[in-house]
Design an enzyme around this catalytic site. Structure first.
Site, PDB file in Angstrom:
ATOM      1  N   PRO A   1      33.012  38.257  38.313  1.00 36.37           N
ATOM      2  CA  PRO A   1      33.629  37.300  37.380  1.00 36.37           C
ATOM      3  C   PRO A   1      32.663  36.871  36.271  1.00 36.37           C
ATOM      4  CG  PRO A   1      33.545  36.399  39.632  1.00 36.37           C
ATOM      5  CD  PRO A   1      32.967  37.763  39.694  1.00 36.37           C
TER       6      PRO A   1
ATOM      7  N   GLU B   1      29.841  36.285  48.586  1.00 36.03           N
ATOM      8  CA  GLU B   1      29.341  35.637  47.358  1.00 36.03           C
ATOM      9  C   GLU B   1      28.915  36.664  46.316  1.00 36.03           C
ATOM     10  OE1 GLU B   1      29.640  32.482  46.574  1.00 36.03           O
ATOM     11  OE2 GLU B   1      30.640  32.307  48.500  1.00 36.03           O
TER      12      GLU B   1
ATOM     13  N   ARG C   1      44.601  56.429  32.588  1.00 36.83           N
ATOM     14  CA  ARG C   1      45.791  56.792  31.807  1.00 36.83           C
ATOM     15  C   ARG C   1      45.443  57.228  30.388  1.00 36.83           C
ATOM     16  NH1 ARG C   1      48.091  52.804  28.628  1.00 36.83           N
ATOM     17  NH2 ARG C   1      50.227  53.420  29.046  1.00 36.83           N
TER      18      ARG C   1
ATOM     19  N   ASP D   1      50.954  51.727  22.608  1.00 39.55           N
ATOM     20  CA  ASP D   1      51.024  50.594  23.533  1.00 39.55           C
ATOM     21  C   ASP D   1      50.367  49.347  22.965  1.00 39.55           C
ATOM     22  OD1 ASP D   1      52.369  51.687  25.644  1.00 39.55           O
ATOM     23  OD2 ASP D   1      50.583  52.425  26.643  1.00 39.55           O
TER      24      ASP D   1
HETATM   25  N1  SAM Z   1      30.295  33.834  43.792  1.00 43.28           N
HETATM   26  C1  SAM Z   1      30.889  34.688  42.818  1.00 43.28           C
HETATM   27  C2  SAM Z   1      31.015  33.926  41.506  1.00 43.28           C
HETATM   28  O1  SAM Z   1      31.357  32.759  41.512  1.00 43.28           O
HETATM   29  O2  SAM Z   1      30.826  34.568  40.442  1.00 43.28           O
HETATM   30  C3  SAM Z   1      32.274  35.136  43.251  1.00 43.28           C
HETATM   31  C4  SAM Z   1      32.251  36.173  44.280  1.00 43.28           C
HETATM   32  S1  SAM Z   1      33.868  36.783  44.621  1.00 43.28           S
HETATM   33  C5  SAM Z   1      34.435  35.702  45.843  1.00 43.28           C
HETATM   34  C6  SAM Z   1      33.573  38.285  45.478  1.00 43.28           C
HETATM   35  C7  SAM Z   1      33.670  39.544  44.638  1.00 43.28           C
HETATM   36  O3  SAM Z   1      34.957  39.654  44.089  1.00 43.28           O
HETATM   37  C8  SAM Z   1      32.722  39.624  43.459  1.00 43.28           C
HETATM   38  O4  SAM Z   1      31.444  40.069  43.842  1.00 43.28           O
HETATM   39  C9  SAM Z   1      33.421  40.629  42.573  1.00 43.28           C
HETATM   40  O5  SAM Z   1      33.123  41.954  42.924  1.00 43.28           O
HETATM   41  C10 SAM Z   1      34.887  40.381  42.867  1.00 43.28           C
HETATM   42  N2  SAM Z   1      35.575  39.574  41.825  1.00 43.28           N
HETATM   43  C11 SAM Z   1      36.113  38.359  41.980  1.00 43.28           C
HETATM   44  N3  SAM Z   1      36.664  37.930  40.845  1.00 43.28           N
HETATM   45  C12 SAM Z   1      36.480  38.894  39.934  1.00 43.28           C
HETATM   46  C13 SAM Z   1      36.824  39.033  38.563  1.00 43.28           C
HETATM   47  N4  SAM Z   1      37.447  38.089  37.884  1.00 43.28           N
HETATM   48  N5  SAM Z   1      36.486  40.186  37.938  1.00 43.28           N
HETATM   49  C14 SAM Z   1      35.847  41.169  38.594  1.00 43.28           C
HETATM   50  N6  SAM Z   1      35.486  41.081  39.887  1.00 43.28           N
HETATM   51  C15 SAM Z   1      35.798  39.961  40.562  1.00 43.28           C
END
Ligand code: SAM
Length: 267
Positions: free
Chosen positions: A86, A113, A150, A165
């Protein structure tokens, strides 16, 4: 094009890569998917890949040495190694188009995490699906796969179909209709039922402009607008000032009928 996806849950992604257009493209040899279980690289008999965070706090962190061993197991060095997080750069169509130029992408899906921060030294980019947090990176990887695959030649057949698109064309897509021609007192627009292709093209472009103006006006500045587009936007309610703000060219000059000069009274 090859996608090597590193995950603690390869079975979550398996059907995704085997069904529908992705599955068909893989069967035809256009795409290849490796779903690699990070636990294979845990380096311990318990297949444990995570540990408690230094400094304390809730949750577990995936070890960087596990991620490194997994990535280094690939026979060939991928063109890009993408960490799904994220905290990454927001994924969009432009990024999908850039990634589709590559031949081999590795995707690292986190859980818990996420990964030990030193994983950043192993990746070429960090990508986020949006400003929200999911439980793992698999759904993000699935979205990235769909959006990138795609765009590869042959995967969806007709390349023109993705070029028109939303986002690829610079505007949101125009509304589409199919049979029945009338449904619950809502008729398909007449112009689409006729065979005038130029009129259909103009109608579609005008509706795409109207939709973009109503829903995503921020896209207009980079949409490559033409004078005809400017005219359509003016009739959709944009002011001349706003038109100038988005860098749109002036609308075509209306050809004015010559008005005869007023007769000069004889003196
Ligand atoms: N502690 C992290 C933070 O607050 O940034 C969040 C970890 S999340 C619970 C677990 C995993 O989900 C991340 O390591 C990532 O690979 C994935 N993930 C969660 N949200 C995401 C997003 N918006 N975009 C991409 N990957 C995401």
């Amino acid at each position: 094009m090859r996608f090597s996806v590193f995950t603690l849950f390869p079975e979550l992604l398996r059907p995704f890569t085997q069904e529908a257009l992705l599955g068909r493209a893989a069967a035809r040899g256009l795409l290849a998917f490796d779903l690699i279980d990070l636990r294979e690289y845990a380096g311990n008999r318990w297949r444990k890949v995570d540990d408690a965070p230094y400094g304390g706090g809730a949750g577990m962190v995936i070890r960087v040495d596990v991620a490194a061993a997994a990535l280094e197991s690939l026979e060939a060095v991928p063109d890009e190694v993408i960490l799904l997080t994220p905290a990454g750069q927001r994924f969009d169509q432009k990024m999908a188009e850039e990634l589709a130029q590559q031949n081999h992408l590795a995707l690292l899906c986190g859980r818990y995490e996420g990964f030990d921060a030193r994983v950043e030294t192993l990746v070429t980019r960090e990508v986020s699906l949006g400003d929200f947090v999911m439980m793992g990176g698999e759904a993000a990887a699935a979205c990235l796969l769909e959006a990138v695959a795609r765009l590869r030649p042959g995967v969806i057949g007709d390349e023109q179909s993705w070029r028109a698109d939303s986002y690829s064309s610079g505007l949101l897509d125009y509304p589409e209709y199919t049979r029945p021609a009338e449904w619950r007192a809502q008729a398909v627009p007449e112009v689409l039922q006729g065979g005038n292709h130029a009129a259909i093209e103009r109608w579609r472009r005008d509706r795409a402009l109207e939709r973009t103006l109503a829903r995503r006006p921020d896209l207009l500045a980079t949409a490559g607008l033409t004078p005809q587009d400017s005219a359509a936007l003016l009739s959709a309610g944009l002011s001349a000032e706003q038109l100038a703000q988005v860098g749109a060219p002036p609308p075509p000059r209306k050809s004015r009928k010559k008005t005869p000069a007023p007769a000069v009274p004889e003196s």
